[in-house]
Design an enzyme around this catalytic site. Structure first.
Site, mmCIF file in Angstrom:
data_model
loop_
_atom_site.group_PDB
_atom_site.id
_atom_site.type_symbol
_atom_site.label_atom_id
_atom_site.label_comp_id
_atom_site.label_asym_id
_atom_site.label_seq_id
_atom_site.Cartn_x
_atom_site.Cartn_y
_atom_site.Cartn_z
ATOM 1 N N HIS A 1 0.810 -2.494 1.720
ATOM 2 C CA HIS A 1 -0.221 -3.069 2.600
ATOM 3 C C HIS A 1 0.390 -4.102 3.554
ATOM 4 O O HIS A 1 1.562 -4.014 3.872
ATOM 5 C CB HIS A 1 -1.365 -3.642 1.767
ATOM 6 C CG HIS A 1 -1.903 -2.642 0.783
ATOM 7 N ND1 HIS A 1 -2.776 -1.648 1.136
ATOM 8 C CD2 HIS A 1 -1.631 -2.466 -0.538
ATOM 9 C CE1 HIS A 1 -3.051 -0.888 0.080
ATOM 10 N NE2 HIS A 1 -2.353 -1.358 -0.964
ATOM 11 N N GLU B 1 -4.059 -8.279 -2.410
ATOM 12 C CA GLU B 1 -2.950 -7.486 -2.924
ATOM 13 C C GLU B 1 -1.702 -7.663 -2.065
ATOM 14 O O GLU B 1 -0.593 -7.804 -2.585
ATOM 15 C CB GLU B 1 -3.354 -6.007 -2.966
ATOM 16 C CG GLU B 1 -2.222 -5.080 -3.430
ATOM 17 C CD GLU B 1 -2.623 -3.613 -3.418
ATOM 18 O OE1 GLU B 1 -1.757 -2.778 -3.747
ATOM 19 O OE2 GLU B 1 -3.779 -3.307 -3.080
ATOM 20 N N HIS C 1 2.693 -2.418 -5.719
ATOM 21 C CA HIS C 1 1.245 -2.455 -5.478
ATOM 22 C C HIS C 1 0.527 -3.189 -6.610
ATOM 23 O O HIS C 1 1.110 -3.462 -7.668
ATOM 24 C CB HIS C 1 0.679 -1.038 -5.354
ATOM 25 C CG HIS C 1 1.100 -0.343 -4.103
ATOM 26 N ND1 HIS C 1 0.323 -0.311 -2.971
ATOM 27 C CD2 HIS C 1 2.245 0.329 -3.794
ATOM 28 C CE1 HIS C 1 0.957 0.362 -2.024
ATOM 29 N NE2 HIS C 1 2.132 0.756 -2.494
ATOM 30 N N GLU D 1 2.470 -0.286 -10.169
ATOM 31 C CA GLU D 1 1.190 -0.997 -10.157
ATOM 32 C C GLU D 1 1.312 -2.172 -11.128
ATOM 33 O O GLU D 1 1.466 -1.989 -12.332
ATOM 34 C CB GLU D 1 0.045 -0.076 -10.584
ATOM 35 C CG GLU D 1 -0.228 1.076 -9.632
ATOM 36 C CD GLU D 1 -0.967 0.650 -8.369
ATOM 37 O OE1 GLU D 1 -1.202 -0.566 -8.196
ATOM 38 O OE2 GLU D 1 -1.317 1.532 -7.561
#
Length: 637
Positions: free
Chosen positions: A463, A477, A531, A599
């Site tokens: 992102h 995030e 992430h 993650e």
């Protein structure tokens, strides 16, 4: 004959006596309490105390027996000791409780009609909160007395007005989203909805309902929805940037003393104080600044393009860093920022504002920020630090502007130390042959890189920029993964001397294609994308690592993902281990090297959120990921 007359007389006496009984039973009197008087639910000292009326309270009452009186409060019948109520007049009221005149308050904008029928003509409409004299007409209608005349209105929209002495208003706050009703029923119309934690003034109407006061208006809400007392405001700190030269004031007034001035695009931590002002935190000190002067992202700063000819323009320069607005108001969004001493073409718009003309575009700025004539030479800015070119076995292009589309003006070798003057759009500003120039931030490091020719590790913080990723309040995030990724980079460099490159090192937006292309252009040998997860349920939690079965390097990607997950789960033993999984995510499917996607936990999980907020936990996450990468490199390189 005499016996017949006697019988008739007895019958008449009984009938007359029977006719009088309801009148005696229903008679009401005006009275006054002689002490602070307990009002009970039954005529007994063991009856529950409903409320206590202060001494001197005016009441309507009727005789129950020698010891107790009926007392009419809030349109209900209760009981009180007869000896503590003093009658105010010698004659009892001839009106029954059904027809007694009372003072009430309209709970809605109320239509007043000529007769007790919904089809009757409307004489007038009384605004909500209007005080009226009324009497009960039947179960649905009330008589309303206006200007010496009798009219009719719906009884359900008139609430009895309590004597001031019986209304105990208290301060509290809404403990949930609070609906305010027109009547004491949740099926009645909702007049307003107050957000949770709104401060309210209220008084208890009965055991279930409270009256809420807003200005001169009154509403009804369940008493359980109000928490008495004051609510300590919750401070939510947010990261942002100064969108102009940011003045920090000692008080919430621009006429107060300026304690500090922060340059434009300075990173700041703040919380909203009210709708106009924010509190800024610097170390242990706090200051105040207008909320409109802080943005969630950096403000573009660039010199203007050549101005088109335009009669009536004055040639001058910015005498400070100048904000250009889309309207003649400093609370409007900043469209562009001109550095101090930038040459500008402008003309007066009114007594305070000027229009600035850049190409075909027109902006507005304060006239006092512009000076006519040629700008003096801008003082040389001091470097903000030193970075090192990090391109093992290669060189780095030096460009004329902060863009990959700009001209290449030179090249710098791997390991070259370069003073820099800040960052913009993913580039570090430097001096090259005495002129401003730019190098990509993705190919520089804060410490001198190793000459090692081993594996090149590409780390990809997910992102960024306009894409915040998963969000929980003020926690994004994109911010978490950039922080953890930079910790992974530092760990791999300091402990193993590895060559590590990032697809982004600042808060910029990259498409999925750009991330894959960057990994290839960075000559990476392996790729790890970082992430943070999110789910619709707060029950989902834990760390997991993915690889793609459709990748050309799926076998080695599986080893890379397994090594990372094993070491990450070991470092984060307090978090759930969700294991290694397969998914055909774009950045790990179409990359030209072994790739994995990590993650670091669920931002939607209260348990994981504790770790994601913690600097110590982020460092352990980084070390777990780094050790997994190192194990892979030691196996294949």
């Amino acid at each position: 004959m005499k016996m017949k007359l006697v019988k008739i007389a007895l019958i008449l006496t009984v009938l007359l006596f029977g006719m009088q009984l309801p009148s005696v039973e229903a008679a009401t009197y005006d009275g006054e309490t002689t002490v602070n008087l307990n009002i009970r639910s039954t005529p007994s000292l063991s009856g529950a105390v409903v409320k206590t009326l202060p001494k001197g309270t005016k009441v309507k009452y009727g005789t129950y027996n020698q010891s107790w009186h009926k007392v009419y409060v809030d349109s209900r019948t209760y009981y009180a000791s007869a000896q503590y109520i003093r009658k105010l007049s010698s004659s009892s009221s001839s009106l029954t409780t059904q027809s007694a005149t009372s003072t009430g308050v309209t709970t809605v904008n109320l239509n007043i009609r000529v007769t007790s029928h919904r089809a009757a003509s409307i004489v007038t409409t009384l605004k909500k909160g209007t005080e009226v004299k009324y009497a009960v007409h039947n179960s649905s209608w009330a008589k309303v007395y206006l200007n010496g005349k009798t009219y009719y209105a719906a009884k359900m929209y008139i609430a009895p007005k309590l004597p001031d002495a019986t209304v105990n208003r208290t301060e509290g706050y809404a403990n949930r989203e609070m609906k305010l009703f027109a009547m004491r029923s949740q099926s009645s119309p909702v007049q307003k909805v107050l957000p949770k934690h709104t401060v309210v003034t209220s008084s208890k109407y009965n055991s279930s309902w409270s009256t809420v006061y807003i200005g001169s208006s009154t509403y009804y809400t369940p008493t359980s929805w109000i928490t008495p007392g004051s609510l300590k405001p919750q401070i939510v700190k947010e990261n942002g940037y100064a969108n102009r030269d940011l003045k920090l004031f000692v008080m919430r007034s621009q006429s107060s003393s300026v304690a500090k001035v922060l340059p434009i695009n300075t990173a700041v931590v703040s919380s909203k104080y009210n709708s106009s002002w924010s509190t800024v935190y610097i170390g242990n000190e706090t200051y105040y600044t207008p909320t409109a002067w802080i943005s969630t992202s950096k403000t573009e700063i660039q010199p203007p393009t050549t101005t088109e000819p335009n009669d009536g323009l004055t040639e001058g320069y910015a005498n400070r860093n100048v904000n250009l607005f889309g309207r003649t108001h400093q609370s409007s969004p900043v469209q562009l920022v001109l550095p101090k001493y930038t040459a500008v073409s402008y003309k007066s718009y009114n007594a305070s504002w000027s229009t600035v003309h850049i190409g075909s575009k027109v902006y507005y700025t304060a006239s006092s920020w512009l000076t006519a004539g040629k700008a003096p030479a801008a003082p040389e800015a001091a470097p903000k630090g030193t970075v090192y070119i990090n391109t093992p076995g290669d060189v780095l292009n030096v460009r004329s502007q902060a863009s990959l589309n700009s001209n290449v003006v030179g090249k710098l070798d791997h390991g070259t130390a370069v003073p820099h003057y800040g960052t913009i759009n993913g580039f570090h500003k430097i001096k090259y042959n005495g002129k401003d120039a730019y190098v990509s931030s993705a190919f520089v490091s804060s410490s001198k890189p190793s000459e090692s020719s081993g594996a090149v590790i590409v780390l990809d913080p997910g992102h960024g920029g306009k894409d915040p990723g998963a969000v929980n309040g003020s926690l994004y995030e994109k911010t978490i993964v950039l922080d953890v990724t930079q910790r992974v980079e530092a760990y791999l460099r300091s402990k193993y001397g590895y060559t590590v490159r990032l697809t982004r090192s600042t808060d910029v937006y990259l498409t999925l294609d750009q991330r894959v292309a960057a990994a290839k252009s960075l000559r990476g040998d392996l790729f790890v994308s970082m992430h943070v997860n999110a789910a619709g349920s707060s029950a989902a939690k834990g760390v997991e690592t993915f690889y793609s079965t459709r990748s050309a390097h799926s076998a080695r990607s599986s080893v890379l993902a397994s090594n990372i997950q094993s070491n990450l789960a070991g470092k984060m033993s307090g978090m759930s281990n969700r294991g290694v999984k397969t998914a055909n995510y774009y950045v790990i499917t179409y990359n030209t090297m072994p790739s994995a996607l990590v993650e670091l936990g669920f931002i939607s999980s209260p348990t994981d959120l504790t770790y994601l907020r913690s600097d110590a936990s982020r460092q352990r996450m980084a070390e777990g990921v780094a050790e997994g990468i190192a194990k892979y490199v030691q196996t294949y390189h």
